[in-house]
Design a protein around this motif. Structure first.
Motif, PDB file in Angstrom:
ATOM      1  N   UNK A 123       0.833  -1.208   0.000  1.00 52.79           N
ATOM      2  CA  UNK A 123       0.000   0.000   0.000  1.00 52.79           C
ATOM      3  C   UNK A 123       0.867   1.259   0.000  1.00 52.79           C
ATOM      4  N   UNK A 124       1.961   1.238   0.774  1.00 50.48           N
ATOM      5  CA  UNK A 124       2.882   2.385   0.803  1.00 50.48           C
ATOM      6  C   UNK A 124       3.556   2.572  -0.548  1.00 50.48           C
ATOM      7  N   UNK A 125       3.886   1.463  -1.202  1.00 50.89           N
ATOM      8  CA  UNK A 125       4.541   1.531  -2.507  1.00 50.89           C
ATOM      9  C   UNK A 125       3.634   2.211  -3.530  1.00 50.89           C
ATOM     10  N   UNK A 127       1.306   4.449  -2.890  1.00 48.91           N
ATOM     11  CA  UNK A 127       1.285   5.876  -2.556  1.00 48.91           C
ATOM     12  C   UNK A 127       2.554   6.556  -3.057  1.00 48.91           C
ATOM     13  N   UNK A 128       3.691   5.905  -2.852  1.00 46.83           N
ATOM     14  CA  UNK A 128       4.969   6.465  -3.298  1.00 46.83           C
ATOM     15  C   UNK A 128       4.988   6.642  -4.811  1.00 46.83           C
ATOM     16  N   UNK A 129       4.520   5.640  -5.537  1.00 49.35           N
ATOM     17  CA  UNK A 129       4.491   5.736  -7.004  1.00 49.35           C
ATOM     18  C   UNK A 129       3.589   6.878  -7.467  1.00 49.35           C
ATOM     19  N   UNK A 130       2.447   7.010  -6.827  1.00 50.35           N
ATOM     20  CA  UNK A 130       1.488   8.038  -7.228  1.00 50.35           C
ATOM     21  C   UNK A 130       1.999   9.452  -6.980  1.00 50.35           C
ATOM     22  N   UNK A 131       2.931   9.592  -6.051  1.00 44.83           N
ATOM     23  CA  UNK A 131       3.419  10.928  -5.693  1.00 44.83           C
ATOM     24  C   UNK A 131       4.881  11.149  -6.087  1.00 44.83           C
ATOM     25  N   UNK A 132       5.488  10.186  -6.761  1.00 45.61           N
ATOM     26  CA  UNK A 132       6.880  10.349  -7.170  1.00 45.61           C
ATOM     27  C   UNK A 132       7.838  10.430  -6.001  1.00 45.61           C
ATOM     28  N   UNK A 133       7.591   9.636  -4.955  1.00 46.72           N
ATOM     29  CA  UNK A 133       8.396   9.653  -3.734  1.00 46.72           C
ATOM     30  C   UNK A 133       9.239   8.385  -3.659  1.00 46.72           C
ATOM     31  N   UNK A 134      10.477   8.523  -3.211  1.00 49.67           N
ATOM     32  CA  UNK A 134      11.331   7.349  -3.036  1.00 49.67           C
ATOM     33  C   UNK A 134      10.894   6.605  -1.775  1.00 49.67           C
ATOM     34  N   UNK A 135      10.780   5.285  -1.883  1.00 47.81           N
ATOM     35  CA  UNK A 135      10.273   4.472  -0.778  1.00 47.81           C
ATOM     36  C   UNK A 135      11.259   3.360  -0.443  1.00 47.81           C
ATOM     37  N   UNK A 136      11.776   3.417   0.782  1.00 42.59           N
ATOM     38  CA  UNK A 136      12.711   2.401   1.270  1.00 42.59           C
ATOM     39  C   UNK A 136      12.098   1.657   2.442  1.00 42.59           C
ATOM     40  N   UNK A 137      12.354   0.372   2.523  1.00 42.09           N
ATOM     41  CA  UNK A 137      11.954  -0.427   3.681  1.00 42.09           C
ATOM     42  C   UNK A 137      13.200  -0.731   4.504  1.00 42.09           C
ATOM     43  N   UNK A 138      13.164  -0.344   5.768  1.00 48.17           N
ATOM     44  CA  UNK A 138      14.264  -0.633   6.676  1.00 48.17           C
ATOM     45  C   UNK A 138      14.045  -1.988   7.330  1.00 48.17           C
ATOM     46  N   UNK A 139      14.970  -2.910   7.110  1.00 47.59           N
ATOM     47  CA  UNK A 139      14.839  -4.257   7.670  1.00 47.59           C
ATOM     48  C   UNK A 139      15.332  -4.233   9.112  1.00 47.59           C
ATOM     49  N   UNK A 140      14.427  -3.902  10.016  1.00 46.54           N
ATOM     50  CA  UNK A 140      14.766  -3.732  11.432  1.00 46.54           C
ATOM     51  C   UNK A 140      15.086  -5.078  12.080  1.00 46.54           C
ATOM     52  N   UNK A 141      15.845  -5.024  13.155  1.00 47.56           N
ATOM     53  CA  UNK A 141      16.306  -6.211  13.903  1.00 47.56           C
ATOM     54  C   UNK A 141      16.941  -7.245  12.976  1.00 47.56           C
ATOM     55  N   UNK A 142      17.564  -6.801  11.903  1.00 50.72           N
ATOM     56  CA  UNK A 142      18.142  -7.718  10.927  1.00 50.72           C
ATOM     57  C   UNK A 142      19.315  -8.509  11.499  1.00 50.72           C
TER      58      UNK A 142
END
Length: 306
Positions: A123-125, A127-142
């Motif tokens: 869902x976030x992806x 939104x990011x595509x629709x607004x031209x925003x860079x979207x990163x997922x931080x792999x927490x507790x990796x």
């Protein structure tokens, strides 16, 4: 010289971890001063409900202010699609979402299991595509979890692939609990890059909880990582990971990278002056770092000119 990016996360990761709320005007002074020192990316806050983190209630105002600063990439953290939409409406250049590799930590931090988080990523992806925003997922507790303990590397690789498959533009590895060591950093960076592609992993978010932060940075550099998160004065940690506190100190990181001949674009002398803004706005709050006390080496300028 190799260009290395230092991303300042103190206004988000640092301030969310202390009880006091830093005044908006002081936050603006902090952000402006770091930008003037050459910091090109700042995570100015997070779009979480103010009832949960009142320290982040003014994030939209900070985004608006930070966007007036020339050359500054304005980033925010989002916990879900609702937060992503708020970030998009505010006009951020990029947003990141934390995806805990430990499912127990994920449920405690964001109240969602892995399957639900992948739905949020998708869902976030969008939104990011629709607004031209860079979207990163931080792999927490990796690199490990203070609740579950060791997190299997196979699981981190599988979930990294799943995050990219769900629409994340890139992933970053986060040592949320300060468990990482240099050998583990090298190994996991290699494995995740092999799975998702070299161009989809270039960021490490490392903590100095056990004193290994800068050693882990060097390991990341050796594996081609070019972006490192850090917090001025070492503020921050994860309030949902017991015992975890202390991001890498921005001042120490910049000293090390510049001395090694890397190009951060950051003026260390100007950066050290920014610390005074925190001391004034948050009197008595513990600040960390060796460089502010010891100062740079006598031959620092010669080293950075090499």
């Amino acid at each position: 010289m190799t260009a290395i990016h230092v991303s300042e996360v103190g206004p988000r990761d640092g301030l969310q971890s202390i009880e006091r709320v830093m005044p908006l005007e002081a936050k603006k002074r902090w952000i402006a001063a770091e930008a003037a020192a050459g910091v090109s990316e700042i995570e100015v806050g997070s779009f979480v409900p103010p009832t949960l983190l009142p320290q982040m209630a003014d994030t939209a105002d900070l985004v608006a202010f930070a966007k007036t600063l020339d050359g500054l990439r304005v980033v925010a953290l989002v916990p879900n699609a609702k937060g992503a939409q708020r970030a998009a409406d505010a006009g951020v250049h990029a947003f990141s979402l934390p995806f805990s590799m430990s499912e127990t930590h994920s449920k405690k931090n964001l109240r969602k299991d892995h399957a639900q988080m992948l739905e949020e990523i998708a869902a976030c992806a969008e939104i990011a595509r629709n607004h031209g925003i860079h979207f990163e997922v931080g792999l927490a507790t990796a690199f490990g979890c203070t609740i579950e303990g060791a997190v299997p590397e196979d699981q981190v690789v599988r979930l990294a692939e799943a995050a990219i498959g769900a629409g994340a533009m890139e992933v970053g590895l986060s040592d949320t609990t300060g468990y990482a060591d240099p050998a583990q950093v090298r190994r996991l960076v290699r494995r995740v890059k092999a799975a998702v592609g070299d161009d989809k992993l270039d960021t490490l978010h490392l903590h100095n909880t056990r004193g290994l932060g800068l050693a882990n940075v060097v390991a990341g550099l050796e594996e081609g990582i070019i972006t490192f998160d850090a917090s001025l004065g070492g503020l921050g940690g994860c309030p949902f990971a017991p015992g975890a506190s202390g991001n890498i100190v921005t001042e120490d990181l910049v000293l090390m990278l510049n001395s090694m001949g890397h190009d951060t674009g950051i003026d260390l002398e100007k950066l050290l002056e920014v610390r005074g803004i925190l001391e004034e706005a948050l009197p008595g709050e513990p600040l960390y770092g060796f460089t502010p006390d010891a100062g740079p080496m006598l031959d620092y300028n010669e080293r950075t000119a090499a």
